[in-house]
Design an enzyme around this catalytic site. Structure first.
Site, PDB file in Angstrom:
ATOM      1  N   ARG A   1      -8.966   0.387   4.127  1.00  0.00           N
ATOM      2  CA  ARG A   1      -8.208   1.302   3.821  1.00  0.00           C
ATOM      3  C   ARG A   1      -6.588   0.644   3.265  1.00  0.00           C
ATOM      4  O   ARG A   1      -6.054   1.211   2.273  1.00  0.00           O
ATOM      5  CB  ARG A   1      -7.924   2.506   4.565  1.00  0.00           C
ATOM      6  CG  ARG A   1      -9.065   3.525   4.562  1.00  0.00           C
ATOM      7  CD  ARG A   1      -8.659   4.734   5.194  1.00  0.00           C
ATOM      8  NE  ARG A   1      -7.358   5.035   4.825  1.00  0.00           N
ATOM      9  CZ  ARG A   1      -6.472   5.567   5.702  1.00  0.00           C
ATOM     10  NH1 ARG A   1      -6.405   5.308   6.871  1.00  0.00           N
ATOM     11  NH2 ARG A   1      -5.044   5.621   5.230  1.00  0.00           N
TER      12      ARG A   1
ATOM     13  N   ARG B   1      -4.406  10.342   4.003  1.00  0.00           N
ATOM     14  CA  ARG B   1      -3.480  11.038   4.094  1.00  0.00           C
ATOM     15  C   ARG B   1      -2.466  11.108   2.806  1.00  0.00           C
ATOM     16  O   ARG B   1      -1.798  12.026   2.684  1.00  0.00           O
ATOM     17  CB  ARG B   1      -2.424  10.633   5.307  1.00  0.00           C
ATOM     18  CG  ARG B   1      -1.491  11.430   5.593  1.00  0.00           C
ATOM     19  CD  ARG B   1      -0.913  11.204   6.858  1.00  0.00           C
ATOM     20  NE  ARG B   1       0.259  11.971   7.304  1.00  0.00           N
ATOM     21  CZ  ARG B   1       0.128  13.333   7.751  1.00  0.00           C
ATOM     22  NH1 ARG B   1      -0.848  13.868   7.824  1.00  0.00           N
ATOM     23  NH2 ARG B   1       1.176  13.939   7.904  1.00  0.00           N
TER      24      ARG B   1
ATOM     25  N   ASP C   1       3.772   0.593  12.303  1.00  0.00           N
ATOM     26  CA  ASP C   1       2.621   0.132  11.516  1.00  0.00           C
ATOM     27  C   ASP C   1       2.275  -1.088  12.431  1.00  0.00           C
ATOM     28  O   ASP C   1       1.030  -1.734  12.185  1.00  0.00           O
ATOM     29  CB  ASP C   1       2.513  -0.065  10.183  1.00  0.00           C
ATOM     30  CG  ASP C   1       2.240   1.176   9.336  1.00  0.00           C
ATOM     31  OD1 ASP C   1       1.655   2.303  10.266  1.00  0.00           O
ATOM     32  OD2 ASP C   1       2.353   1.393   8.357  1.00  0.00           O
TER      33      ASP C   1
ATOM     34  N   ARG D   1       0.571  14.932  12.714  1.00  0.00           N
ATOM     35  CA  ARG D   1       1.378  14.591  11.833  1.00  0.00           C
ATOM     36  C   ARG D   1       1.691  15.657  10.836  1.00  0.00           C
ATOM     37  O   ARG D   1       0.900  15.914   9.789  1.00  0.00           O
ATOM     38  CB  ARG D   1       0.984  13.498  11.146  1.00  0.00           C
ATOM     39  CG  ARG D   1       0.909  12.052  11.887  1.00  0.00           C
ATOM     40  CD  ARG D   1       0.817  10.801  11.121  1.00  0.00           C
ATOM     41  NE  ARG D   1      -0.714  10.634  10.592  1.00  0.00           N
ATOM     42  CZ  ARG D   1      -0.989   9.548   9.859  1.00  0.00           C
ATOM     43  NH1 ARG D   1       0.033   8.912   9.239  1.00  0.00           N
ATOM     44  NH2 ARG D   1      -2.226   9.377   9.547  1.00  0.00           N
ATOM     45  N   PRO D   2       2.419  16.764  11.045  1.00  0.00           N
ATOM     46  CA  PRO D   2       2.539  18.080  10.339  1.00  0.00           C
ATOM     47  C   PRO D   2       3.150  17.591   8.982  1.00  0.00           C
ATOM     48  O   PRO D   2       4.053  16.578   8.724  1.00  0.00           O
ATOM     49  CB  PRO D   2       3.277  18.815  11.278  1.00  0.00           C
ATOM     50  CG  PRO D   2       4.187  17.780  11.821  1.00  0.00           C
ATOM     51  CD  PRO D   2       3.340  16.691  12.351  1.00  0.00           C
ATOM     52  N   ILE D   3       2.933  18.547   8.348  1.00  0.00           N
ATOM     53  CA  ILE D   3       3.503  18.338   6.608  1.00  0.00           C
ATOM     54  C   ILE D   3       4.611  19.483   6.553  1.00  0.00           C
ATOM     55  O   ILE D   3       4.967  19.659   5.340  1.00  0.00           O
ATOM     56  CB  ILE D   3       2.669  18.363   5.456  1.00  0.00           C
ATOM     57  CG1 ILE D   3       1.734  20.089   5.729  1.00  0.00           C
ATOM     58  CG2 ILE D   3       1.635  17.355   5.528  1.00  0.00           C
ATOM     59  CD1 ILE D   3       0.957  20.104   4.326  1.00  0.00           C
ATOM     60  N   ASP D   4       5.193  19.973   7.556  1.00  0.00           N
ATOM     61  CA  ASP D   4       6.264  21.131   7.840  1.00  0.00           C
ATOM     62  C   ASP D   4       7.485  20.610   6.753  1.00  0.00           C
ATOM     63  O   ASP D   4       8.165  21.417   6.178  1.00  0.00           O
ATOM     64  CB  ASP D   4       6.767  21.495   9.118  1.00  0.00           C
ATOM     65  CG  ASP D   4       7.070  20.432   9.689  1.00  0.00           C
ATOM     66  OD1 ASP D   4       6.872  19.156   9.854  1.00  0.00           O
ATOM     67  OD2 ASP D   4       8.043  20.536  10.593  1.00  0.00           O
ATOM     68  N   GLN D   5       8.136  19.252   6.923  1.00  0.00           N
ATOM     69  CA  GLN D   5       8.945  18.733   6.073  1.00  0.00           C
ATOM     70  C   GLN D   5       8.808  18.845   4.647  1.00  0.00           C
ATOM     71  O   GLN D   5       9.884  19.106   3.813  1.00  0.00           O
ATOM     72  CB  GLN D   5       9.466  17.548   6.649  1.00  0.00           C
ATOM     73  CG  GLN D   5       9.958  17.689   8.094  1.00  0.00           C
ATOM     74  CD  GLN D   5      11.216  18.611   8.524  1.00  0.00           C
ATOM     75  OE1 GLN D   5      12.395  18.657   7.812  1.00  0.00           O
ATOM     76  NE2 GLN D   5      10.983  19.606   9.438  1.00  0.00           N
TER      77      GLN D   5
ATOM     78  N   LYS E   1       0.920  -1.249   0.067  1.00  0.00           N
ATOM     79  CA  LYS E   1      -0.120  -0.094   0.010  1.00  0.00           C
ATOM     80  C   LYS E   1       0.967   1.298   0.161  1.00  0.00           C
ATOM     81  O   LYS E   1       0.823   1.994  -0.752  1.00  0.00           O
ATOM     82  CB  LYS E   1      -0.824   0.121   1.261  1.00  0.00           C
ATOM     83  CG  LYS E   1      -1.532   1.251   1.559  1.00  0.00           C
ATOM     84  CD  LYS E   1      -2.172   1.246   3.057  1.00  0.00           C
ATOM     85  CE  LYS E   1      -2.602   2.799   3.394  1.00  0.00           C
ATOM     86  NZ  LYS E   1      -1.660   3.428   3.940  1.00  0.00           N
ATOM     87  N   ASN E   2       1.971   1.096   0.810  1.00  0.00           N
ATOM     88  CA  ASN E   2       2.640   2.467   1.203  1.00  0.00           C
ATOM     89  C   ASN E   2       3.380   2.755  -0.148  1.00  0.00           C
ATOM     90  O   ASN E   2       4.028   3.950  -0.042  1.00  0.00           O
ATOM     91  CB  ASN E   2       3.403   2.559   2.538  1.00  0.00           C
ATOM     92  CG  ASN E   2       2.608   2.518   3.643  1.00  0.00           C
ATOM     93  OD1 ASN E   2       1.236   2.853   3.639  1.00  0.00           O
ATOM     94  ND2 ASN E   2       2.919   2.038   4.872  1.00  0.00           N
TER      95      ASN E   2
ATOM     96  N   CYS F   1      -5.789   8.582   9.238  1.00  0.00           N
ATOM     97  CA  CYS F   1      -5.808   7.912  10.449  1.00  0.00           C
ATOM     98  C   CYS F   1      -5.315   9.044  11.526  1.00  0.00           C
ATOM     99  O   CYS F   1      -4.673   9.900  11.275  1.00  0.00           O
ATOM    100  CB  CYS F   1      -5.203   6.828  10.669  1.00  0.00           C
ATOM    101  SG  CYS F   1      -5.780   5.314   9.813  1.00  0.00           S
TER     102      CYS F   1
END
Lengths: 93, 418
Positions: B397, B93, B305, B122-126, B22-23, B117
């Site tokens: 999912r 996500r 996970d 879980r920021p997206i700053d990077q 999946k990932n 989830c």
């Protein structure tokens, strides 16, 4: 010493090293062909595998992913460096 | 509403072939937008996150054709929009991979903040740091992220936090940037290697994946490619842990055992027999399990996970175990429901303290996230009595028809409609 006399003595043959070299060549050939047939750049993919150790670099096509695991990375690398150095040194002679 | 119904005291027994990861797939499909040519992707898992990505691709103008049981072709020549539909993006996500791919293709993208989830912050700053470094302007207004670049130019990017999502998104945007991009402190997950394999098959020049320094030499155009997704190490690990927890036996086939090193090591440490083949792993559960100290870390550490399934296994150990979550600090939503089933678990900061050796009892429980949901199935199998599991949509999912998969392993489990 005359040629005939030399063969009268016990000699040591490094059969194991030669077998390993042959196997490495065979493994690399099979993996190279599978990667090429699937449209990947075999050199990039093999370098990626040798650097990281991640078999995900090698396609599962024609069982190449299992084939590459038959030998350790250092054994593959040793054969590649050996062959490269020998051929380069030969050129210089 | 659908729910799963399963009887307790069941043992796993059988062979199962693992599906595509999946990932990896959720990043590979958006990456197809980087070319105007047709690409074909094989070994896709049939999960709802993939369905949603295909919907987004179609909504942007791509022609997606089913070419086999698990393969699709994507023709992106007609893609003319850089605004993925909020109604779908909000639901998961991994939709954030459209940031990198659309930025790479059009130099701009407008996309809502991604859903997914609830595992804590879980920021997206990077991701933003990477896009900005490549020359893009990033603006967040009314919940929409607007990213625009006159020209993407290769640069050095040091990630402050090891992030799979940010590493992949930067790779996608940099694949067609001008010049060379170097990502330092990059994540090393196998799924990143697989995305790079796909990009390189299209003609990109990405080297160093699988290590913490990735170099991307930008190219002007990408071309057609065929690619087969790698096996899902998390799905494989779930079945391996299930076999151990139920004291059963499972041969998990079509895997890359190297990707499961940390899981294999922990399963052996607690007393199970694990045999490893070229592309399979056999787990035989031991009736006596030892406690363990497990710490989740980015690859090659123990995967976050599989933290929830591992906690379920450790409820059966003879003694006290410790599981420390180092990736997503609040990823302990499943503990409440496991306590309902009789598990003795305390939480101290980022560490779950599990008092093993107590029999679990079947109960009505609700999955609150994807991997926690899979853990409840394992808990239900080892419990006494019946377990009714709601929130199956979370499990769908990431796991393909999970009840069918467990049935292949000899388990009596049913999906029902309320």
């Amino acid at each position: 010493m005359a040629e005939g006399n030399r063969f009268n003595h016990t000699m040591k043959f490094n059969v194991k090293a030669e077998e390993e070299a042959n196997e490495a060549r065979l493994v690399l050939k099979e993996v190279y062909e599978a990667l090429k047939e699937k449209g990947y750049n075999p050199i990039n993919q093999l370098v990626g595998y040798l650097l990281s150790g991640d078999p995900a670099f090698i396609t599962s096509y024609k069982n190449a992913r299992s084939t590459i695991r038959k030998l350790e990375r250092d054994e593959l690398l040793e054969e590649m460096v050996r062959v490269y150095l020998i051929s380069e040194l030969e050129k210089e002679r | 509403m659908e729910y799963l119904l399963l009887k307790g005291k069941q043992q796993i027994n059988g062979t199962i072939k693992v599906n595509g990861a999946k990932n990896a797939a959720v990043a590979i499909l958006p990456a197809a937008l980087l070319t105007r040519e047709t690409v074909e992707v094989d070994n896709l898992p049939k999960i709802t996150d993939i369905d949603k990505i295909i919907q987004i691709l179609k909504s942007l103008g791509a022609v997606v054709t089913c070419t086999g049981k698990r393969s699709i072709s994507i023709d992106s020549s007609g893609v003319n929009s850089f605004c993925p539909p909020p109604s779908i993006v909000n639901k998961f996500r991994a939709s954030y991979y459209f940031m990198g791919s659309l930025l790479g293709r059009f130099g701009q993208v407008e996309i809502p903040m991604p859903g997914g989830c609830n595992l804590g912050p879980r920021p997206i700053d990077q991701h933003v740091k990477g896009f900005t470094a490549l020359g893009a302007e990033v603006e967040l207004k009314h919940g929409i992220v607007k990213i625009k670049a006159k020209k993407l130019i290769g640069t050095h990017i040091y990630l402050d936090v090891v992030s799979v999502g940010a590493t992949i998104n930067i790779m996608l945007a940099a694949a067609r940037a001008e010049g060379k991009t170097v990502i330092e402190n990059a994540a090393r997950e196998p799924e990143i290697v697989d995305v790079a394999n796909f990009l390189n098959a299209m003609g990109a020049q990405v080297v160093g994946t699988g290590t913490d320094v990735i170099k991307i030499q930008g190219v002007q155009e990408l071309g057609r490619a065929e690619h087969s997704v790698i096996p899902d190490r998390i799905e494989a690990g779930t079945f391996m842990i299930a076999a151990a927890a139920t004291r059963g036996e499972a041969l998990v086939a079509d895997v890359i055992p190297k990707h499961l090193d940390s899981v294999i090591a922990k399963l052996r440490e607690v007393g199970n027999e694990v045999e490893v083949g070229p592309d399979w792993v056999r787990v035989k559960g031991n009736s006596r399990l030892s406690p363990a100290d497990v710490k989740t870390f980015p690859y090659p550490g123990f995967p976050t996970d599989l933290q929830a399934p591992m906690i379920v296994l450790l409820t059966q150990a003879d003694g006290t175990s410790f599981v420390t979550e180092n990736v997503f600090e609040e990823r302990f939503n499943h503990l409440c429901e496991l306590r309902k089933m009789g598990a003795k678990i305390k939480l101290g900061g980022r560490t779950a303290i599990i008092e093993g050796g107590h029999e679990l009892s079947g109960a009505p429980v609700k999955a609150l996230d994807l991997r926690g949901g899979a853990a409840f199935i394992i808990a239900g199998l080892i419990s006494k009595g019946e377990t009714r599991l709601e929130g199956v949509e979370h499990i769908d999912r990431g796991y393909e028809k999970i009840e069918e998969r467990f049935k292949l392993l000899g388990v009596n489990i049913e999906r029902r409609q309320q």
